[in-house]
Design an enzyme around this catalytic site. Sequence first.
Site, PDB file in Angstrom:
ATOM      1  N   ASP A  22      -1.080 -78.036 -43.523  1.00 39.03           N
ATOM      2  CA  ASP A  22      -1.745 -79.105 -42.773  1.00 39.03           C
ATOM      3  C   ASP A  22      -3.070 -79.506 -43.413  1.00 39.03           C
ATOM      4  O   ASP A  22      -4.047 -78.762 -43.361  1.00 39.03           O
ATOM      5  CB  ASP A  22      -1.965 -78.624 -41.331  1.00 39.03           C
ATOM      6  CG  ASP A  22      -2.628 -79.676 -40.454  1.00 39.03           C
ATOM      7  OD1 ASP A  22      -2.838 -80.803 -40.921  1.00 39.03           O
ATOM      8  OD2 ASP A  22      -2.927 -79.355 -39.291  1.00 39.03           O
ATOM      9  N   ASP A  56      -3.082 -86.902 -43.192  1.00 34.08           N
ATOM     10  CA  ASP A  56      -2.660 -85.739 -42.420  1.00 34.08           C
ATOM     11  C   ASP A  56      -1.191 -85.417 -42.647  1.00 34.08           C
ATOM     12  O   ASP A  56      -0.307 -86.171 -42.230  1.00 34.08           O
ATOM     13  CB  ASP A  56      -2.912 -86.024 -40.937  1.00 34.08           C
ATOM     14  CG  ASP A  56      -2.547 -84.865 -40.041  1.00 34.08           C
ATOM     15  OD1 ASP A  56      -2.485 -83.726 -40.534  1.00 34.08           O
ATOM     16  OD2 ASP A  56      -2.332 -85.088 -38.837  1.00 34.08           O
TER      17      ASP A  56
END
Length: 504
Positions: A286, A99
């Site tokens: 992201d 992430d």
Amino acid sequence: MKIKVLLAALVIWSLCTSAFGFNNASANNTIRIGLKRRNLDIHSIKAARIYAKHNHKGSNMNLGALRDEIVYVKNYMDVQYIAEIGIGSPPQHFAVVLDTASSNLWVPSSKCIFSIACYLRSKYRSRLSTTYTKIGNPSKIPFGTRSVRGMFSQDNVKVGSSVINQQVFTEVTREGFFTFLSARYDGVLGLGFQDAAAERVTPVWYNMLLQRIVTQPIFSVWLNRDTKSRLGGEILFGGVDSTRFRGQRTYVPVAQNGYWEIEIGDVVIGNNSTGLCKGGCPAIVDTGTSFLAGPTTILTQINHAIGAEGFVSMECKTVFSNYGNMIWENLVSGLQPERICNRIGICTRNGTFGVSHVEEKMVARSSKLEKLPNDESGLCSFCEMTVFWMQVELRKETTKEKAFEYVNQLCEKLPDPQGKSYINCDVFSLPHITITIGKKPFPLSPDQYVIRVEDNHDTRCVSGFTALDVHPRRPLWVLGDVFLRAYHTVFDFGNLQVGFAESA
């Protein structure tokens, strides 16, 4: 500044180890880690939400001035790409989300005995590792609207074929029941900056550089668009695979060290400019969310253009019905748009086309937790959206009747924060949605932004766009997997920039 110190340390380390003969890393050292794709289902689509919360900090205690700090969080329910890592000696295996919008490594602990969610996934057992080092300090990491809690520990972490020695990570001992129970992974490996890490622990990516496991301070992400392939994608630490992209790459600087945050420009629907971000809007790149998120003002226009189901807002219709003529007349007369809602008495603050209160009002209404709100904050936000939409139509020299018809339709297409917008799976007639980055267009075709999900042996389609309303002065965007599947992405840590090129 912290990054410059780290890079300086790397240079000194390189010179010292070369001088004393300790440098056993080649100039081409990389770590390639494959990603497994999991298919999204109706449950995860409905539960997927993106949040932003505000921390108010005093920037000058003598003057009592305040500044707003936006903290971007999410619940990871919509995560689609998972990687396997090992922690300990011998390695204990965990499926984690890689992430870029977080910075800590965390996995469930064998000491997690009071959370049912912990019993459904792999747990780290320190007693089985010969390289474990106890730290024990408490750790709290944001997770959706809540957090996971545990303690810091230290052990070797295996990523791909390489081992990071004595990495500090969090053994999670308490997980929220509803926020984590349905997750199909064990934890998260954050690839963000140390500034955003809980207790400022050194992230895994930093230690890859400090320990000379990789020599180039970059990593690149490729997500496979072939849904039938067993390989969902890959992240290459320390390099770029030229076979994964085509054409020239566009680089833009990182605007904020806490996140891989860049600036985007205008968002275009078909050939029509939306206008909100012509002067620039922040966007977080992201890898840990499947959707492309943006402000309700623009997402409503996109919903209308692509025929996505929307949320009918009576507040929006009320504002438009009662004040539409006044708004139009003020715009035609040349009054600054940001002053109109204040002038007609709906807003007491200076308007900024913000929609910071829209989401919570819509959530409250759709969940029937309270009656239709008639407070200033909600009506003000809808007024500002109405002004913006009318201004866009006025610039296109649309007639008043056509503009009013359009705004009324938009009030029926607001993104529903309680669920996703369903869409017709026949995507061939839908427009391209283009995001401007570095003054260059990055179009998304309908087959790229429409997400197909399985529902009782049937396929349904949802819009790959979701609403995220953060701050009236800061219309934040999130470039998730919908965007990253279309564009191979390089995260250049050394030069603090992000690069995009068309995926191969």
